[in-house]
Design a protein around this motif. Structure first.
Motif, PDB file in Angstrom:
ATOM      1  N   ASN A  70      38.853  40.143  43.150  1.00  0.00           N
ATOM      2  CA  ASN A  70      39.734  39.047  42.730  1.00  0.00           C
ATOM      3  C   ASN A  70      41.014  39.696  42.224  1.00  0.00           C
ATOM      4  O   ASN A  70      41.019  40.354  41.194  1.00  0.00           O
ATOM      5  CB  ASN A  70      39.067  38.224  41.623  1.00  0.00           C
ATOM      6  N   CYS A  82      36.782  33.128  44.914  1.00  0.00           N
ATOM      7  CA  CYS A  82      35.888  34.274  44.704  1.00  0.00           C
ATOM      8  C   CYS A  82      34.487  33.814  44.321  1.00  0.00           C
ATOM      9  O   CYS A  82      33.503  34.364  44.815  1.00  0.00           O
ATOM     10  CB  CYS A  82      36.454  35.200  43.633  1.00  0.00           C
ATOM     11  N   TYR A  98      31.219  42.201  42.323  1.00  0.00           N
ATOM     12  CA  TYR A  98      32.373  41.339  42.063  1.00  0.00           C
ATOM     13  C   TYR A  98      33.274  41.990  41.024  1.00  0.00           C
ATOM     14  O   TYR A  98      32.890  42.146  39.876  1.00  0.00           O
ATOM     15  CB  TYR A  98      31.863  39.981  41.590  1.00  0.00           C
TER      16      TYR A  98
END
Length: 160
Positions: A70, A82, A98
């Protein structure tokens, strides 16, 4: 990557495992084992598959299937895209990593290259405005802009 452990008679004596020698006398069996250590295997993979930017994990042994980046954690459209991509990747069994840290894009790119996951899915506000995300193949460095749906389809082909 394999290693040998010599046990001597540590196990054979308590078990009564003995051999008869040519002269008729007996002695405990000397034992050992050979194996591949998990920690040595990881080191071997990294040694065999890296470049100047870091590790390049083969798909089959990568700790995560894809790195999801992101680029602007304060942008709600980026967060929503995302979060949606993360859910779809998890559902497909890709186990994404992530990166939603409040760091510069350059720092995120450098860290993701260092970690060396097979794929990077990069989502930023400018790309979203144009209806695209960036998909990077770590091994080749090839980058491609495509729709989020197309990127997810490419990453999840034959999965889930």
């Amino acid at each position: 990557m394999g290693h040998i452990f010599y046990f001597g008679t540590k196990y054979s004596e308590p078990l009564g495992a003995r051999v008869t020698l040519a002269d008729g006398s007996e002695q405990p069996v000397h034992m050992g084992s050979y194996g591949i250590g998990v920690s040595r295997l990881v080191g071997g993979i990294i040694e065999a598959s890296h470049d100047e930017d870091g590790t390049v994990w083969p798909d089959s042994v990568a700790p995560f299937g894809v790195g999801l980046i992101n680029l602007k954690v304060a942008d709600q459209a980026c967060v929503a895209a995302c979060d949606d991509a993360y859910g779809q990747l998890v559902d497909a069994g890709l186990e994404p990593l992530y990166d939603d840290r409040d760091e510069s894009a350059g720092a995120k790119f450098a860290d993701m290259d260092l970690i060396g996951l097979p794929w990077q899915l990069i989502i930023g506000p400018r790309g979203l405005k144009n209806g695209v995300v960036e998909l990077k193949r770590r091994a080749s460095g090839e980058r491609e802009e495509l729709s989020l749906e197309s990127a997810l389809a490419r990453l999840t082909e034959g999965r889930g």
